[in-house]
Design an enzyme around this catalytic site. Sequence first.
Site: not given
Length: 728
Positions: A534, A614
């Site tokens: 928030d 990777e």
Amino acid sequence: MNISYDKENRLFSIRTASSLYQIQVDQLGYLRHVYYGKDLGEENLTYINHSYDIGFSGNPYEWRVERIDSPDVIPQEYPSYGSGDYRITAAYVRNQDGSRCAQFRYSCHEITKGKYTLNGLPASYDEDDDCETLTIHLEDSVSGLTLLLYYGVFAKRNIITRAAEFKNTGTTPVTLEQAGSACLDLPYGNWDLIHFHGRHLLERQPERIAVPHLVTDIGSNRGMSSHQHNPFVILADHEATEDRGNCYGMMFMYSGSFLAQVERDQTDAVRVVMGIHPSDFCWTLNQSETFVTPEVILTWAEGLTALSHNYHDFIRQNVTRGDYQFSHRPVLINSWEANYFDIEKDRVMRLAEEAAALGIEMFVLDDGWFKGRNDDNAGLGDWFENTEKLPEGLGPLIQGINQAGLKFGIWIEPEMVNEDSDLYRAHPDWAFTIPGRDPIMGRNQLVLDMSRSEVVEYLYRVLFNLLNDHPIDYIKWDMNRCLGNVYSHGLPADRQGEVMHRYVLGVYELIDRLETAFPHVLFEGCAGGGGRFDAGMLYYTPQIWCSDDTDPLERILIQNGTSYGYPPSTMGAHVSASPNHQTGRSTLMRTRAITAMSGAFGYELDLETLTEDEKNEIRADIIQYHADEEVLLNGRFYRLEDVRSGNYAAWMSVSEDRSSAIVSLVMKDIQLCPQFVHISLKGLDEQAQYYIREDDAFHSGAALMHAGYTFQLLMGDYRAVQLHLTRK
Ligand code: GLA
């Protein structure tokens, strides 16, 4: 001045770059809401609101004979219970004689340069002389309760902030049973409500409903803004799209229990009231005492994209703060999904060294490093290193990590305590529990009573020492359960209604003091992922861990929903293992990277298990992120598709000056997809030619936006691709 007062008509006009807000003081001194929306150039819009009376709606005493102007059907600026308005209300006041009533009438106002502040609360701020403040003073003459309505006007940003302050100037106590921050009345129109619901691992999912002839409550009574509902709502024209239509946003700058109520009344008018949740709130004001509400951030825009941009700019420029507000956020490796509670020096060092070799810039030691912490049943509260796991302590570990070339960050959950901890054994009354009852538990932990100054003081001292004794560059501030059985052993029975809010004030105070003492530290918020995402927390933590769900396909949904109100720079996003630990889904490294790059980027997996290919991919992705970070995090963000319904997800970021853009696309379901995907791009300069790196080709902005761009089918589910556009 962007705020003016027309004395003759007693009319306030507030102007931003493209919106107008009008309030009128009526003949009896009540504040009427006149208009909010597009600036139409007209100076006085009071003609749209007629005197209005309707059966069974009541009139003020002064109008008992004429029977005009019922407050029940007239747009109000800040409705209060007992004033003849039966709709949802902003203020509910209990007087000492037991009556429940407040009738606030205008007494005076001030227009000042700069932005108001709110004591003890986060509030947006102005740093480039954009803001003016209107303060309207109102008074309930019987009780002596005064009400200040604050309006912060950020003209350039098309934002108006609101907050309210009550002061008891009377001689007897008054009790606030509800103290809303703002009300918005829309007397005309056909409105949809867009709100953001969710759960742990799937936060902020937009839902759009036509506003019914009911009261709709969106809120949290959990003591945190919550995974379930975000303190942010949008009212949009029924026909509104990303690009068109009236859209209003109301965002609450608060991290505790909140309530946003939406009502469509008997005249089809729609009202939204936003504020602290009244169900766990009750605050008595003795003579001369004041109560100030948190702030609501309002905006009006044409289309949902423009509304999001208003919030993104505002949150970046006027809400977040500190050294990391705009600067590069280190690419981090977090130990959680790599090691969980298995913290051990050699293992940590191996992970750190692997990370450094790949170009990662910071190591974050997550849960499990402190005293008594071997699983999630013990240890919270004892913020001292676990000498069984780290016999030489944190010092040499951090030194080793720094020597490997990484910054160091650490996880804490200051607001919590386990029963099995030294802190709880020493101070059982510092946790929320109701005398004589077994407490409700969450993750087998209790919540500390942050309303007590001695608790805040203790935590400040312990965490100050942690940060002072070690070179810590980053804090992950977690919070892993909802409040329950909120009862403070430090306050009398008749003041228990203050505790929920005082808790939030205590959290704000603690984090603010630590940040003041250690301004170079980057704080990332977290509450089981995005349970406290928030604008209140963003004032202290410029980024928040967006969700505990790191599956890119689910993250797309979560980050997309979050993007309506909050910019990508606020969303912590990591590449994690495949198969994913939350969903079991396998995805390519590229898909995980492209998704995480649209946030504050990092990694959270055991690097030792990766193949060389990777690892090479990670190296390349980090180099690419460094090059693209500014556009991805601080550029204009466009949602290109409704990611919930389509077979693919697509979004793009465009630099402020439109000279570069990045388009990201992820295939969701190959079976359902045609041979190609056609998308109209957004936000480009129509006149300009753009070079598309991946195609080695040029197209005009106009062509890319109106004729669109065609992606060849990406074979295989969950494949992802990016396009890099540069203006010629
Ligand atoms: C929460 C956080 C996770 C992790 C764990 C540790 O769930 O969201 O990222 O830090 O706590 O216990």
